[in-house]
Design a protein around this motif. Structure first.
Motif, PDB file in Angstrom:
ATOM      1  N   ALA A 126       0.866  -1.181   0.000  1.00 63.19           N
ATOM      2  CA  ALA A 126       0.000   0.000   0.000  1.00 63.19           C
ATOM      3  C   ALA A 126       0.896   1.222   0.000  1.00 63.19           C
ATOM      4  CB  ALA A 126      -0.892   0.003   1.232  1.00 63.19           C
ATOM      5  N   ARG A 127       0.692   2.068  -0.980  1.00 68.27           N
ATOM      6  CA  ARG A 127       1.596   3.201  -1.147  1.00 68.27           C
ATOM      7  C   ARG A 127       1.095   4.439  -0.405  1.00 68.27           C
ATOM      8  NH1 ARG A 127       1.722   7.040  -6.203  1.00 68.27           N
ATOM      9  NH2 ARG A 127       3.442   8.374  -5.571  1.00 68.27           N
ATOM     10  N   LEU A 128       1.996   5.082   0.296  1.00 71.37           N
ATOM     11  CA  LEU A 128       1.717   6.404   0.865  1.00 71.37           C
ATOM     12  C   LEU A 128       2.533   7.374   0.011  1.00 71.37           C
ATOM     13  CD1 LEU A 128       0.516   8.158   3.148  1.00 71.37           C
ATOM     14  CD2 LEU A 128       2.591   7.732   4.435  1.00 71.37           C
ATOM     15  N   ALA A 129       1.861   8.042  -0.922  1.00 72.38           N
ATOM     16  CA  ALA A 129       2.571   8.815  -1.945  1.00 72.38           C
ATOM     17  C   ALA A 129       3.308  10.018  -1.370  1.00 72.38           C
ATOM     18  CB  ALA A 129       1.573   9.287  -2.987  1.00 72.38           C
ATOM     19  N   THR A 130       4.553  10.206  -1.796  1.00 69.74           N
ATOM     20  CA  THR A 130       5.285  11.415  -1.422  1.00 69.74           C
ATOM     21  C   THR A 130       5.667  12.215  -2.672  1.00 69.74           C
ATOM     22  OG1 THR A 130       7.451  10.358  -1.520  1.00 69.74           O
ATOM     23  CG2 THR A 130       6.318  10.332   0.616  1.00 69.74           C
ATOM     24  N   GLU A 131       5.958  11.533  -3.778  1.00 66.52           N
ATOM     25  CA  GLU A 131       6.600  12.200  -4.920  1.00 66.52           C
ATOM     26  C   GLU A 131       5.750  12.421  -6.150  1.00 66.52           C
ATOM     27  OE1 GLU A 131       9.839  13.597  -5.108  1.00 66.52           O
ATOM     28  OE2 GLU A 131       9.257  13.410  -3.029  1.00 66.52           O
ATOM     29  N   SER A 132       4.722  11.656  -6.324  1.00 64.27           N
ATOM     30  CA  SER A 132       3.929  11.840  -7.540  1.00 64.27           C
ATOM     31  C   SER A 132       2.496  11.479  -7.185  1.00 64.27           C
ATOM     32  CB  SER A 132       4.456  10.962  -8.672  1.00 64.27           C
ATOM     33  OG  SER A 132       4.463   9.617  -8.269  1.00 64.27           O
ATOM     34  N   ARG A 133       1.569  11.823  -8.061  1.00 70.17           N
ATOM     35  CA  ARG A 133       0.161  11.676  -7.655  1.00 70.17           C
ATOM     36  C   ARG A 133      -0.244  10.204  -7.568  1.00 70.17           C
ATOM     37  NH1 ARG A 133      -3.408  10.841 -11.810  1.00 70.17           N
ATOM     38  NH2 ARG A 133      -2.581  11.222 -13.887  1.00 70.17           N
TER      39      ARG A 133
ATOM     40  N   VAL B  90      10.341  -2.225  -4.509  1.00 69.28           N
ATOM     41  CA  VAL B  90       9.363  -1.546  -3.676  1.00 69.28           C
ATOM     42  C   VAL B  90      10.189  -0.687  -2.748  1.00 69.28           C
ATOM     43  CG1 VAL B  90       7.671  -1.839  -1.844  1.00 69.28           C
ATOM     44  CG2 VAL B  90       7.683  -3.408  -3.770  1.00 69.28           C
ATOM     45  N   HIS B  91       9.778   0.567  -2.565  1.00 63.66           N
ATOM     46  CA  HIS B  91      10.652   1.495  -1.868  1.00 63.66           C
ATOM     47  C   HIS B  91       9.850   2.353  -0.904  1.00 63.66           C
ATOM     48  CE1 HIS B  91      12.153   5.839  -2.423  1.00 63.66           C
ATOM     49  NE2 HIS B  91      12.988   5.318  -1.541  1.00 63.66           N
ATOM     50  N   ASN B  92      10.336   2.494   0.299  1.00 63.57           N
ATOM     51  CA  ASN B  92       9.766   3.438   1.248  1.00 63.57           C
ATOM     52  C   ASN B  92      10.762   4.563   1.417  1.00 63.57           C
ATOM     53  OD1 ASN B  92       7.278   2.389   1.942  1.00 63.57           O
ATOM     54  ND2 ASN B  92       8.212   0.926   3.357  1.00 63.57           N
ATOM     55  N   GLY B  93      10.340   5.779   1.211  1.00 64.88           N
ATOM     56  CA  GLY B  93      11.260   6.900   1.384  1.00 64.88           C
ATOM     57  C   GLY B  93      11.159   7.849   0.221  1.00 64.88           C
ATOM     58  N   GLN B  94      12.144   8.708   0.120  1.00 67.86           N
ATOM     59  CA  GLN B  94      12.121   9.784  -0.859  1.00 67.86           C
ATOM     60  C   GLN B  94      13.529   9.933  -1.416  1.00 67.86           C
ATOM     61  OE1 GLN B  94      10.940  13.384   1.031  1.00 67.86           O
ATOM     62  NE2 GLN B  94       9.899  14.161  -0.777  1.00 67.86           N
ATOM     63  N   LEU B  95      13.662   9.939  -2.731  1.00 68.78           N
ATOM     64  CA  LEU B  95      14.985  10.162  -3.337  1.00 68.78           C
ATOM     65  C   LEU B  95      15.103  11.655  -3.615  1.00 68.78           C
ATOM     66  CD1 LEU B  95      15.034   7.195  -5.872  1.00 68.78           C
ATOM     67  CD2 LEU B  95      15.947   7.262  -3.561  1.00 68.78           C
TER      68      LEU B  95
ATOM     69  N   SER C   1       1.959   3.148  -8.692  1.00 66.87           N
ATOM     70  CA  SER C   1       2.014   2.230  -7.545  1.00 66.87           C
ATOM     71  C   SER C   1       3.266   1.372  -7.636  1.00 66.87           C
ATOM     72  CB  SER C   1       0.802   1.303  -7.540  1.00 66.87           C
ATOM     73  OG  SER C   1      -0.366   2.044  -7.682  1.00 66.87           O
ATOM     74  N   HIS C   2       3.660   0.860  -6.491  1.00 72.08           N
ATOM     75  CA  HIS C   2       4.814  -0.035  -6.434  1.00 72.08           C
ATOM     76  C   HIS C   2       4.324  -1.456  -6.675  1.00 72.08           C
ATOM     77  CE1 HIS C   2       7.367   2.948  -3.996  1.00 72.08           C
ATOM     78  NE2 HIS C   2       6.272   3.572  -4.401  1.00 72.08           N
ATOM     79  N   PRO C   3       5.116  -2.398  -7.141  1.00 74.61           N
ATOM     80  CA  PRO C   3       6.530  -2.257  -7.447  1.00 74.61           C
ATOM     81  C   PRO C   3       6.768  -1.615  -8.815  1.00 74.61           C
ATOM     82  CG  PRO C   3       5.832  -4.482  -7.949  1.00 74.61           C
ATOM     83  CD  PRO C   3       4.631  -3.770  -7.375  1.00 74.61           C
TER      84      PRO C   3
ATOM     85  N   ASP D 147       6.552   9.657 -13.194  1.00 73.77           N
ATOM     86  CA  ASP D 147       7.319  10.712 -12.524  1.00 73.77           C
ATOM     87  C   ASP D 147       7.504  10.342 -11.051  1.00 73.77           C
ATOM     88  OD1 ASP D 147       4.661  10.852 -11.924  1.00 73.77           O
ATOM     89  OD2 ASP D 147       4.455  13.006 -12.219  1.00 73.77           O
ATOM     90  N   ASN D 148       7.477   9.044 -10.761  1.00 72.51           N
ATOM     91  CA  ASN D 148       7.651   8.589  -9.381  1.00 72.51           C
ATOM     92  C   ASN D 148       9.126   8.317  -9.111  1.00 72.51           C
ATOM     93  OD1 ASN D 148       7.938   6.418  -7.262  1.00 72.51           O
ATOM     94  ND2 ASN D 148       5.823   7.045  -6.987  1.00 72.51           N
ATOM     95  N   ASP D 149       9.626   8.821  -7.988  1.00 71.16           N
ATOM     96  CA  ASP D 149      11.046   8.660  -7.670  1.00 71.16           C
ATOM     97  C   ASP D 149      11.468   7.193  -7.544  1.00 71.16           C
ATOM     98  OD1 ASP D 149       9.500   8.494  -5.338  1.00 71.16           O
ATOM     99  OD2 ASP D 149      11.082   9.273  -4.054  1.00 71.16           O
ATOM    100  N   SER D 150      10.564   6.344  -7.070  1.00 67.92           N
ATOM    101  CA  SER D 150      10.936   4.940  -6.847  1.00 67.92           C
ATOM    102  C   SER D 150      11.216   4.191  -8.151  1.00 67.92           C
ATOM    103  CB  SER D 150       9.831   4.224  -6.068  1.00 67.92           C
ATOM    104  OG  SER D 150       9.518   4.958  -4.910  1.00 67.92           O
ATOM    105  N   GLU D 151      10.693   4.676  -9.257  1.00 67.53           N
ATOM    106  CA  GLU D 151      10.977   4.027 -10.546  1.00 67.53           C
ATOM    107  C   GLU D 151      12.463   4.101 -10.866  1.00 67.53           C
ATOM    108  OE1 GLU D 151       8.976   5.673 -13.958  1.00 67.53           O
ATOM    109  OE2 GLU D 151       9.651   4.045 -15.244  1.00 67.53           O
TER     110      GLU D 151
END
Ligand SMILES: NC(=O)CC[C@H](N)C(=O)O
Length: 201
Positions: A121-128, A147-152, A134-136, A172-176
């Motif tokens: 379950a994603r808690l979005a920080t970087e993109s809508r 799958v990443h928790n955090g912010q780059l 969504s991850h992964p 435009d998601n940082d985890s990608e």
């Protein structure tokens, strides 16, 4: 070679949120047929074929025969406005919005006979918030997902660097970025991720 292919195509398959998946409207059927034809066409042009296919939530799930480049197939589908959610021999990825109960209704996870299942379950920080963000994440043609928790925090800088090297980003998601970053160095595995973490701090 047999593979699983999971796709979404929002222009042909409208979100099933509004239309119960049990009462399939003619519009949805036409969309399903059009999407199957499209994928059949893309595969045949590359000496591949569809074994079987079924509707899976807001996407379609295929069993295909395909021995060519996975990256090339994903790019060809992308050019036809079809989003590849996953393509491989074992892993299946499903991305969607909603509660665990609703997604279970849509995708019938309880009926699956697979060895493992992981939910995120994603808690979005970087993109809508949208299914494709969504991850992964995975880089087309590469065998691992992240799958990443955090912010780059240096995401934009690193993204530009990879784009100059010819890598394509789908969101435009940082985890990608982690999936793209790990791609050319699969053998280094965790070391690569650690180096990325060090650079992001
Ligand atoms: N909650 C998080 O750790 C967010 C991960 C990632 N930055 C995203 O927005 O998807």
């Amino acid at each position: 070679m047999e593979r699983n292919l999971e796709v979404r195509c929002d222009s042909l398959l409208p979100d099933a949120t509004e239309t119960s998946i049990t009462k399939v409207s003619p519009h949805i059927s036409a969309g399903v047929e059009a999407l199957i034809d499209l994928i059949d066409h893309v595969l045949k042009a590359r000496s591949g074929r569809i074994y079987n296919c079924h509707r899976q939530g807001n996407g379609l799930s295929f069993r295909i025969e395909y021995g060519g480049s996975l990256t090339e197939l994903c790019y060809a589908l992308e050019a036809a406005q079809v989003q590849t959610i996953s393509l491989g021999r074992q892993l299946r990825i499903h991305k969607d919005l909603g509660t665990a109960d609703r997604l279970n209704q849509l995708y019938s996870f309880q009926e699956r006979i697979d060895s493992h299942g992981i939910g995120h379950a994603r808690l979005a920080t970087e993109s809508r918030v949208s299914p494709d963000r969504s991850h992964p994440f995975w880089a087309y043609g590469f065998s691992d997902v992240d799958v990443h928790n955090g912010q780059l925090t240096n995401y934009c800088k690193l993204r530009r660097r990879f784009q100059h090297l010819g890598y394509r980003f789908r969101t435009d998601n940082d985890s990608e970025l982690i999936a793209i970053y790990c791609r050319p160095l699969p053998a280094e595995g965790i070391r690569t991720v650690l180096r990325l973490r060090a650079q992001s701090i």
